[in-house]
Design an enzyme around this catalytic site. Structure first.
Site, PDB file in Angstrom:
ATOM      1  N   MET A  50       0.842  -1.210   0.000  1.00 55.61           N
ATOM      2  CA  MET A  50       0.000   0.000   0.000  1.00 55.61           C
ATOM      3  C   MET A  50       0.870   1.251   0.000  1.00 55.61           C
ATOM      4  O   MET A  50       1.567   1.534   0.984  1.00 55.61           O
ATOM      5  CB  MET A  50      -0.927  -0.019   1.218  1.00 55.61           C
ATOM      6  CG  MET A  50      -1.896  -1.183   1.179  1.00 55.61           C
ATOM      7  SD  MET A  50      -3.017  -1.176   2.594  1.00 55.61           S
ATOM      8  CE  MET A  50      -1.935  -1.707   3.900  1.00 55.61           C
ATOM      9  N   HIS A  86      -7.123 -20.372 -12.679  1.00 49.60           N
ATOM     10  CA  HIS A  86      -6.488 -21.080 -13.787  1.00 49.60           C
ATOM     11  C   HIS A  86      -5.621 -22.164 -13.177  1.00 49.60           C
ATOM     12  O   HIS A  86      -5.004 -21.954 -12.137  1.00 49.60           O
ATOM     13  CB  HIS A  86      -5.631 -20.105 -14.596  1.00 49.60           C
ATOM     14  CG  HIS A  86      -5.010 -20.711 -15.797  1.00 49.60           C
ATOM     15  ND1 HIS A  86      -3.858 -21.437 -15.739  1.00 49.60           N
ATOM     16  CD2 HIS A  86      -5.393 -20.705 -17.080  1.00 49.60           C
ATOM     17  CE1 HIS A  86      -3.548 -21.854 -16.955  1.00 49.60           C
ATOM     18  NE2 HIS A  86      -4.480 -21.422 -17.783  1.00 49.60           N
ATOM     19  N   THR A 123      -6.297  -3.383   4.498  1.00 49.00           N
ATOM     20  CA  THR A 123      -6.903  -2.531   5.529  1.00 49.00           C
ATOM     21  C   THR A 123      -6.459  -2.911   6.945  1.00 49.00           C
ATOM     22  O   THR A 123      -6.180  -2.043   7.763  1.00 49.00           O
ATOM     23  CB  THR A 123      -8.441  -2.598   5.387  1.00 49.00           C
ATOM     24  OG1 THR A 123      -8.766  -2.067   4.101  1.00 49.00           O
ATOM     25  CG2 THR A 123      -9.148  -1.808   6.462  1.00 49.00           C
TER      26      THR A 123
HETATM   27  C1  LIG Z   1      -4.793   2.557   1.792  1.00 54.37           C
HETATM   28  C2  LIG Z   1      -4.624   1.544   0.706  1.00 54.37           C
HETATM   29  C3  LIG Z   1      -3.617   1.721  -0.236  1.00 54.37           C
HETATM   30  C4  LIG Z   1      -3.430   0.787  -1.260  1.00 54.37           C
HETATM   31  N1  LIG Z   1      -2.417   0.969  -2.147  1.00 54.37           N
HETATM   32  C5  LIG Z   1      -2.168   0.016  -3.092  1.00 54.37           C
HETATM   33  C6  LIG Z   1      -1.038   0.150  -3.959  1.00 54.37           C
HETATM   34  O1  LIG Z   1      -0.273   1.104  -3.862  1.00 54.37           O
HETATM   35  N2  LIG Z   1      -0.830  -0.818  -4.884  1.00 54.37           N
HETATM   36  C7  LIG Z   1      -1.648  -1.914  -4.985  1.00 54.37           C
HETATM   37  O2  LIG Z   1      -1.399  -2.777  -5.822  1.00 54.37           O
HETATM   38  N3  LIG Z   1      -2.735  -2.054  -4.179  1.00 54.37           N
HETATM   39  C8  LIG Z   1      -3.000  -1.126  -3.232  1.00 54.37           C
HETATM   40  N4  LIG Z   1      -4.081  -1.268  -2.382  1.00 54.37           N
HETATM   41  C9  LIG Z   1      -4.959  -2.450  -2.539  1.00 54.37           C
HETATM   42  C10 LIG Z   1      -4.383  -3.663  -1.831  1.00 54.37           C
HETATM   43  O3  LIG Z   1      -3.354  -4.206  -2.623  1.00 54.37           O
HETATM   44  C11 LIG Z   1      -5.420  -4.787  -1.572  1.00 54.37           C
HETATM   45  O4  LIG Z   1      -5.983  -5.225  -2.771  1.00 54.37           O
HETATM   46  C12 LIG Z   1      -6.564  -4.363  -0.664  1.00 54.37           C
HETATM   47  O5  LIG Z   1      -6.094  -3.608   0.404  1.00 54.37           O
HETATM   48  C13 LIG Z   1      -7.299  -5.602  -0.150  1.00 54.37           C
HETATM   49  O6  LIG Z   1      -8.493  -5.250   0.485  1.00 54.37           O
HETATM   50  P1  LIG Z   1      -8.609  -4.907   2.051  1.00 54.37           P
HETATM   51  O7  LIG Z   1      -8.074  -3.518   2.194  1.00 54.37           O
HETATM   52  O8  LIG Z   1     -10.069  -5.011   2.313  1.00 54.37           O
HETATM   53  O9  LIG Z   1      -7.780  -5.894   2.812  1.00 54.37           O
HETATM   54  C14 LIG Z   1      -4.287  -0.341  -1.353  1.00 54.37           C
HETATM   55  C15 LIG Z   1      -5.297  -0.508  -0.399  1.00 54.37           C
HETATM   56  C16 LIG Z   1      -5.477   0.411   0.630  1.00 54.37           C
HETATM   57  C17 LIG Z   1      -6.573   0.185   1.647  1.00 54.37           C
END
Ligand SMILES: Cc1cc2nc3c(=O)[nH]c(=O)nc-3n(C[C@H](O)[C@H](O)[C@H](O)COP(=O)(O)O)c2cc1C
Length: 344
Positions: free
Chosen positions: A34, A188, A220
Site C-alpha cells: 500500500m 487457472h 486494511t
Molecule cells: C490505503 C490503501 C492503499 C493501497 N495501495 C495500493 C497500492 O499502492 N498498490 C496496490 O497494488 N494495491 C493497493 N491497495 C490495494 C491492496 O493491494 C489490496 O488489494 C486491498 O487492500 C485488499 O483489500 P482490504 O483492504 O479489504 O484488505 C491499497 C489498499 C489500501 C486500503
C-alpha cells in the site's frame, strides 16, 4: 501438494506457495503493497511472523520527471527490510519480501525495464506484484515483456486483478500468482490464486480458502499496524469506523476531489465516507468539492481528506505490531477450521 516430515515428527503439508516462499506458515497471509502506508519495516515484520510482506514501489520509474523518485525510496526500504531480516551479510540471498508496482503511469512503457529492474536485481526481493496497467500497454505487449524480464531474473510475479478480463490477460502475460481483488475473478490451473478485499481476520481467511484461494492478502488490517506510516488522523478514523457496508463508498470521484490523476477510470477506490463524499452524495458539484478540499487542506483540517479502506474496516479497531496481526489471524483461522471439523 507435497507432504514432508518436520523435525517434530508432525506431518506438515507443503503447498506450492510454501515451496515458492519457504519461510511461510499456513494459511499464508500476505500484506499488501500500500503506497503511503506499507514499507520495508512492515513487510519484514510480516515475513518474520510467517507471512510474506510487500513493499510499495509506486508508479514513477523515470528519475528525470518532476514526479516523486519512487525507485530511490524503494532501494532504501529494501535495504531496511534486508537489515531487519538479518540478511545484510548475505547480499546474494534472495530477500523474502515482495515489491508492488502500480503500472498506469506513462513511465512504465519507457522506463520500467531500464530503471526498475536494476533496482530489483540489486536487492533481489523474491516476488514482484504488478497492478493497474494501461490498456494500451497490455495491448502492445509492454506488460508481457516486463513479466518475461522479471521471470528471466527469477522473480515470482504476482498480478492483482479485479475483473475476469484482467485475470485472462494476467494469465496470458505469464503471471505466477493472480491476486483476485473482489469477487468476480476466476482461476487457472497453473496459476496460484490469492484472495484480496474485505479480509481482516481468521474467519475471512477460512472463507477465502473455502472458496478455493491458495492464500490471502490483507491491506486494511495493516493500516493499523504499528509499523505502517498511515497518518495518525487516518488511524483514529479507521479504528472508530463501524459498519463498513454503510460507512465506505467506492467511486472514482474521490481521486478527482484529492487531485490524483494517475488512475485510469476503471480503477476506482473504496474510502471511508467523510465530508467530501457526503457532499458528493448530496449533489455538490465536483469542482466545488475540489475547492472545499483544497481550502480544508490549507487550514490543516482533516475532515475532507480521503481515507482509503476496505469494506471490512468496521472490524479493524486496534493498533498492533504487524507480526502480531499475522500470527493472530493465522491462529484464528486454524482455530476456526478445527471448529468446523468438529461440527461435521
Ligand atoms: C490505503 C490503501 C492503499 C493501497 N495501495 C495500493 C497500492 O499502492 N498498490 C496496490 O497494488 N494495491 C493497493 N491497495 C490495494 C491492496 O493491494 C489490496 O488489494 C486491498 O487492500 C485488499 O483489500 P482490504 O483492504 O479489504 O484488505 C491499497 C489498499 C489500501 C486500503
Amino acid at each position: 501438494m507435497v507432504i514432508s516430515q518436520s523435525h517434530e515428527k508432525k506431518v506438515v503439508r507443503q503447498t506450492r506457495l510454501n515451496g515458492l516462499f519457504p519461510n511461510t506458515q499456513n494459511p499464508v497471509v500476505f500484506s499488501a503493497p500500500m503506497l503511503g502506508t506499507a514499507n520495508g519495516t512492515l513487510a519484514a515484520e510480516v515475513t518474520k511472523a510467517g507471512g510474506f510482506g510487500f513493499i510499495p514501489a509506486g508508479y514513477n520509474f523515470s528519475s528525470d520527471s518532476d514526479g516523486p523518485d519512487h525507485l530511490a525510496q524503494l532501494s532504501q526500504e529494501l535495504a531496511i527490510a534486508r537489515k531487519l531480516l538479518d540478511l545484510e551479510e548475505a547480499m546474494l540471498t534472495a530477500l523474502p519480501v515482495g515489491v508492488g508496482f502500480i503500472l498506469c503511469h506513462e513511465s512504465t512503457a519507457t522506463h520500467f525495464i531500464s530503471n526498475a529492474i536494476p533496482v530489483l536485481q540489486e536487492h533481489s526481493p523474491q516476488a514482484v506484484w504488478l497492478f493497474a496497467p494501461r490498456v494500451e500497454d497490455v495491448e502492445k505487449g509492454v506488460i508481457k515483456e516486463i513479466v518475461e524480464r522479471l521471470h528471466d531474473n527469477g522473480f515470482v510475479v504476482f498480478y492483482q486483478v479485479g475483473t475476469v478480463k484482467a485475470v485472462k490477460e494476467a494469465v496470458r502475460d505469464g503471471a505466477d500468482v493472480v491476486v483476485a481483488q473482489g469477487t468476480d475473478a476466476g482461476g487457472h490451473q497453473e496459476v496460484l490464486v490469492v484472495a484480496a478485499g474485505g479480509i481482516v481476520d481468521g474467519r475471512g481467511v477460512v472463507a477465502a480458502l473455502a472458496l478455493g484461494a491458495d492464500a490471502v492478502v490483507m491491506g486494511t488490517r495493516f493500516l493499523l499496524a504499528q509499523e505502517a506510516t498511515t497518518p495518525q488522523f487516518k488511524q483514529e478514523l479507521i479504528a472508530k469506523t463501524t459498519d463498513g457496508a454503510s460507512s465506505t463508498f467506492k467511486h472514482s470521484v474521490m481521486d478527482d476531489i484529492q487531485g490524483t490523476t494517475i488512475w485510469p477510470k476503471v480503477y476506482d477506490g473504496r474510502a471511508i465516507v467523510g465530508d467530501s463524499v457526503e457532499d458528493h452524495l448530496n449533489g455538490v458539484p465536483t469542482e466545488e468539492n475540489v475547492r472545499l478540499f483544497k481550502e480544508a487542506a490549507e487550514k490543516g483540517e482533516t475532515n475532507r481528506m480521503i481515507t482509503w479502506a476496505g469494506s471490512a474496516v468496521g472490524l479493524v479497531n486496534k493498533i498492533q505490531p504487524a507480526g502480531e496481526i499475522v500470527k493472530e489471524v493465522r491462529e484464528e483461522a486454524l482455530q476456526r477450521i478445527k471448529e468446523l471439523q468438529n461440527l461435521f
